[in-house]
Enzyme design. Structure first.
Site, PDB file in Angstrom:
ATOM      1  N   ARG A  92       9.863   9.955   7.641  1.00 27.24           N
ATOM      2  CA  ARG A  92       8.587  10.670   7.507  1.00 27.24           C
ATOM      3  C   ARG A  92       8.761  12.160   7.767  1.00 27.24           C
ATOM      4  O   ARG A  92       8.103  13.014   7.191  1.00 27.24           O
ATOM      5  CB  ARG A  92       7.590  10.176   8.538  1.00 27.24           C
ATOM      6  CG  ARG A  92       7.103   8.781   8.411  1.00 27.24           C
ATOM      7  CD  ARG A  92       6.099   8.583   9.494  1.00 27.24           C
ATOM      8  NE  ARG A  92       5.172   9.701   9.487  1.00 27.24           N
ATOM      9  CZ  ARG A  92       4.216   9.826   8.577  1.00 27.24           C
ATOM     10  NH1 ARG A  92       4.098   8.931   7.635  1.00 27.24           N
ATOM     11  NH2 ARG A  92       3.409  10.842   8.578  1.00 27.24           N
ATOM     12  N   CYS A 116       3.627   4.122   8.791  1.00 25.55           N
ATOM     13  CA  CYS A 116       4.844   3.529   9.365  1.00 25.55           C
ATOM     14  C   CYS A 116       4.417   2.533  10.425  1.00 25.55           C
ATOM     15  O   CYS A 116       3.224   2.372  10.692  1.00 25.55           O
ATOM     16  CB  CYS A 116       5.771   4.598   9.914  1.00 25.55           C
ATOM     17  SG  CYS A 116       5.343   5.162  11.552  1.00 25.55           S
ATOM     18  N   PRO A 122      -1.512  10.148   8.624  1.00 26.73           N
ATOM     19  CA  PRO A 122      -1.817  11.026   7.492  1.00 26.73           C
ATOM     20  C   PRO A 122      -1.316  12.455   7.761  1.00 26.73           C
ATOM     21  O   PRO A 122      -0.952  12.786   8.890  1.00 26.73           O
ATOM     22  CB  PRO A 122      -3.349  10.994   7.452  1.00 26.73           C
ATOM     23  CG  PRO A 122      -3.764  10.671   8.852  1.00 26.73           C
ATOM     24  CD  PRO A 122      -2.683   9.780   9.416  1.00 26.73           C
ATOM     25  N   ASP A 124      -3.251  15.202   6.636  1.00 26.50           N
ATOM     26  CA  ASP A 124      -4.410  16.004   6.206  1.00 26.50           C
ATOM     27  C   ASP A 124      -4.458  17.361   6.903  1.00 26.50           C
ATOM     28  O   ASP A 124      -4.831  18.369   6.293  1.00 26.50           O
ATOM     29  CB  ASP A 124      -5.705  15.215   6.472  1.00 26.50           C
ATOM     30  CG  ASP A 124      -5.821  14.804   7.934  1.00 26.50           C
ATOM     31  OD1 ASP A 124      -6.772  15.236   8.607  1.00 26.50           O
ATOM     32  OD2 ASP A 124      -4.928  14.089   8.423  1.00 26.50           O
ATOM     33  N   GLN A 125      -4.050  17.432   8.156  1.00 22.92           N
ATOM     34  CA  GLN A 125      -4.104  18.713   8.871  1.00 22.92           C
ATOM     35  C   GLN A 125      -3.066  19.702   8.319  1.00 22.92           C
ATOM     36  O   GLN A 125      -3.307  20.911   8.265  1.00 22.92           O
ATOM     37  CB  GLN A 125      -3.878  18.489  10.372  1.00 22.92           C
ATOM     38  CG  GLN A 125      -4.937  17.613  11.030  1.00 22.92           C
ATOM     39  CD  GLN A 125      -6.333  18.214  10.940  1.00 22.92           C
ATOM     40  OE1 GLN A 125      -6.562  19.332  11.412  1.00 22.92           O
ATOM     41  NE2 GLN A 125      -7.257  17.506  10.284  1.00 22.92           N
ATOM     42  N   ASP A 306       6.226   9.006  23.072  1.00 17.79           N
ATOM     43  CA  ASP A 306       7.605   8.562  22.790  1.00 17.79           C
ATOM     44  C   ASP A 306       8.286   7.951  24.004  1.00 17.79           C
ATOM     45  O   ASP A 306       9.417   7.480  23.899  1.00 17.79           O
ATOM     46  CB  ASP A 306       8.434   9.740  22.264  1.00 17.79           C
ATOM     47  CG  ASP A 306       7.934  10.243  20.914  1.00 17.79           C
ATOM     48  OD1 ASP A 306       8.355  11.325  20.494  1.00 17.79           O
ATOM     49  OD2 ASP A 306       7.102   9.537  20.304  1.00 17.79           O
TER      50      ASP A 306
END
Ligand code: EPZ
Length: 421
Positions: A92, A116, A122, A124-125, A306
Site C-alpha cells: 500500500r 488490507c 482510503p 481521500d485526504q 503498530d
C-alpha cells in the site's frame, strides 16, 4: 511459503542492534523522485517492502539499487509517472510516490491501493490535499489520475480530517515544489514524518513545524540529491521491548533513543517492566509478574497502533484483566483468534479487546495475517510451552530485518522452515 518454528520458554538476554526504520525509508526513497541526480541512503533495512519500493522506482524510470544496507537512486530527465497495480497491490505504501510524482511531473497515474487486512484505508485526504493545491483528480479503471493544469501545484491551506501518516508525507512532498506557501493543519506528528521533513530540507526544501500538528511549506523551484542515514525503527525496538518483558529477559536495544517510544515505555513501565536509558541504547528488564494495563491506540504521540498486537500478547500473561482499544484502524484484531488458539483468553467487543491473563500459553500452529500480528505471534511462541509454528511469515519479512537471527543471538530456539506451508 516459509514458516517459523519456535520452542518456547527461554529467558532472552543480550544486546540487539535496531535496524533502520521501514516507515522512514519508504517515504524517503519515494521523495528521491523530487530531484535529479544521485541519491545515497544508508542504514536502509533489508526488507520486502524496501525491495518493492526500489522496483517501483525502477519501473518509474529511476535506477535504484540496494546493497548491504545502502540504496542508491539515480534519476535523470523524463520519467513515466505511472505506478502499476502489480506493484501497488504488493505494498500500500507505494502510494507514497503520488505526491512526489505530481510535484515533479505535473501529473501521475497511480493504482488505487485496495483495502488490507487491518482496514479499508482510503486515501481521500491525500487526494483532497492535492485538489486544494490545484490538481484535477479522477478515478479511472482502478487508477487515480492526477493532472495539474499549468503543470505546477500552488500553495494552499489544507486541514486534514484525520492526522494521516502517509497523507501528511505525500502532501509535504507535493508542496515542496509548489508555487507559494502550503499550511497543513491537523497533520501527523510521527517521528518518521519529522524525519522526512528533515530529509526534504537537506534537499533544499523549506519546511517548518514537522513533529507538530501544523506544518508550513514554502515551495521552491528545485531540489537536489543528498546522502542520508535512515533513523532507527521505533516499532522494531518496541517489539523487542515486549520480547524482554514477556520472556522475563534482560535486553539492551542498541542504537535507539527514548523519545520516539515515550508512550510505549510509559505503558510497559505501568506493566512492571524495568526500562532504563543506557549510553548506547535502552535496557529493558522483564519480570515474572506482569501488571494488567489498559491501552488506547492513538496517532503519535499517543500509543502506536503498530505496537497494539505485541502489547496485547504481553497482557495475555498479566495477573488480571486489561482492555486494549484500537482507535486508528477498524479491523486490527486479526491476531486475537490465533492467540486464543494458544490458550489466551481474549474477547473482542467492537474496538475493544478484553484480555484476561492466563498462567501460560501453549505452543500451536498459528497463521500470520498482517505484519504486526505476525510479530505478536512470534513473541507468543517464545513464551509458550512447547513448539509453535507461525505460518505465512512473508508478513513478518515486510517489516522485520533478520528477526530470527537476532532472536537466536539472544538465546531463543527459533528457526525458519523454508516452503513448509
Ligand atoms: C502509516 O500508514 C504506517 N505505514 C502504518 O504502519 C501505521 O499503522 C499508520 O501509519 C498509523 O500510524 C507507513 O508509514 C508506510 P494513516 P497510513 O493514513 O499512512 C484513515 C506498519 O505496521 N485514513 O495514518 O496508511 C485510515 O483508514 C504499518 O508498519 C482515511 O480515512 O495510515 C486509518 O483508519 C501498518 N483517509 C487512519 O486514517 C485517508 O486519506 C490512519 O491511517 C488516510 C487515512
Amino acid at each position: 511459503m516459509d514458516s517459523i518454528r519456535i520452542v518456547g520458554g527461554k529467558r532472552l538476554v543480550g544486546a540487539v542492534p535496531i535496524s533502520g526504520a521501514k516507515n522512514a525509508a519508504l517515504p524517503i526513497l519515494a521523495a528521491s523522485l523530487l530531484a535529479d541526480g544521485n541519491h545515497v541512503f544508508r542504514n536502509v533495512p533489508n526488507l520486502r517492502d524496501v525491495h518493492t519500493m526500489t522496483r517501483l522506482l525502477d519501473r518509474l524510470g529511476a535506477r535504484a539499487r540496494y546493497s548491504d544496507g545502502c540504496v542508491q537512486v539515480e534519476l535523470a530527465g523524463a520519467i513515466d509517472p505511472t505506478a502499476p497495480y502489480d506493484l501497488v497491490k504488493q505494498m500500500r505504501a507505494s502510494v507514497l510516490v503520488l505526491g512526489p510524482l505530481v510535484a515533479r511531473c505535473g501529473r501521475a497515474v497511480v493504482s488505487l491501493p485496495g483495502g488490507c487486512a487491518i482496514g479499508a484505508r482510503p486515501i481521500d485526504q491525500h487526494l483532497k490535499g492535492l485538489s486544494a493545491m490545484g490538481a484535477d483528480v479522477e478515478l479511472r479503471h482502478g487508477y487515480v489520475e492526477v493532472t495539474v493544469p499549468g503543470g505546477r501545484l500552488r500553495g494552499a491551506d489544507i486541514r486534514l480530517d484525520f492526522p494521516t501518516h502517509t497523507g501528511t508525507e505525500n502532501l509535504m512532498c507535493a508542496a515542496a515544489l509548489a508555487r507559494g506557501r502550503t499550511t497543513l493543519t491537523n497533520c501527523a506528528r510521527e517521528p518518521e514524518v519529522e524525519e522526512l521533513a528533515h530529509v526534504l530540507n537537506k534537499m533544499g526544501a523549506r519546511i517548518e513545524g514537522a513533529g507538530t500538528s501544523v506544518i508550513s511549506i514554502e515551495g521552491v523551484d528545485s531540489l537536489h540529491p543528498i546522502e542520508h542515514a535512515i533513523i532507527p525503527d521505533r516499532v522494531e525496538a518496541g517489539t523487542f521491548m515486549v520480547v524482554a518483558a514477556a520472556t522475563a529477559g534482560d535486553l539492551l536495544l542498541r542504537g535507539i533513543a527514548f523519545e520516539p517510544l515515550q508512550a510505549v515505555i510509559a505503558k510497559l513501565r505501568e506493566a512492571g517492566v524495568g526500562i532504563e536509558r543506557e549510553d548506547d541504547g535502552i535496557r529493558v528488564v522483564g519480570s515474572h509478574v506482569i501488571v494488567p494495563t489498559d491501552v488506547i491506540t492513538q496517532p503519535h504521540p499517543g500509543f502506536p497502533t503498530d505496537m497494539q498486537a505485541q502489547f496485547m500478547m504481553l497482557m495475555c500473561l498479566a495477573k488480571g484483566t486489561s482492555r486494549i482499544t484500537e482507535t486508528v484502524f477498524e479491523n486490527r484484531f486479526m491476531h486475537v483468534s490465533e492467540l486464543n488458539r494458544m490458550g489466551a483468553d481474549i474477547q473482542v467487543n467492537g474496538r475493544t479487546a478484553t484480555v484476561r491473563g492466563v498462567e501460560k500459553l501453549q505452543g500451536a500452529e498459528v497463521m500470520a495475517t498482517d505484519l504486526r500480528a505476525s510479530a505478536s505471534l512470534v513473541v507468543a511462541g517464545l513464551v509458550a510451552e512447547g513448539t509453535t509454528y507461525v505460518r505465512r511469515v512473508y508478513h513478518l519479512d515486510r517489516g522485520y530485518e533478520h528477526i530470527e537471527k537476532k532472536l537466536v543471538q539472544l538465546g531463543a530456539q527459533i528457526e525458519r522452515v523454508p516452503g513448509d506451508a
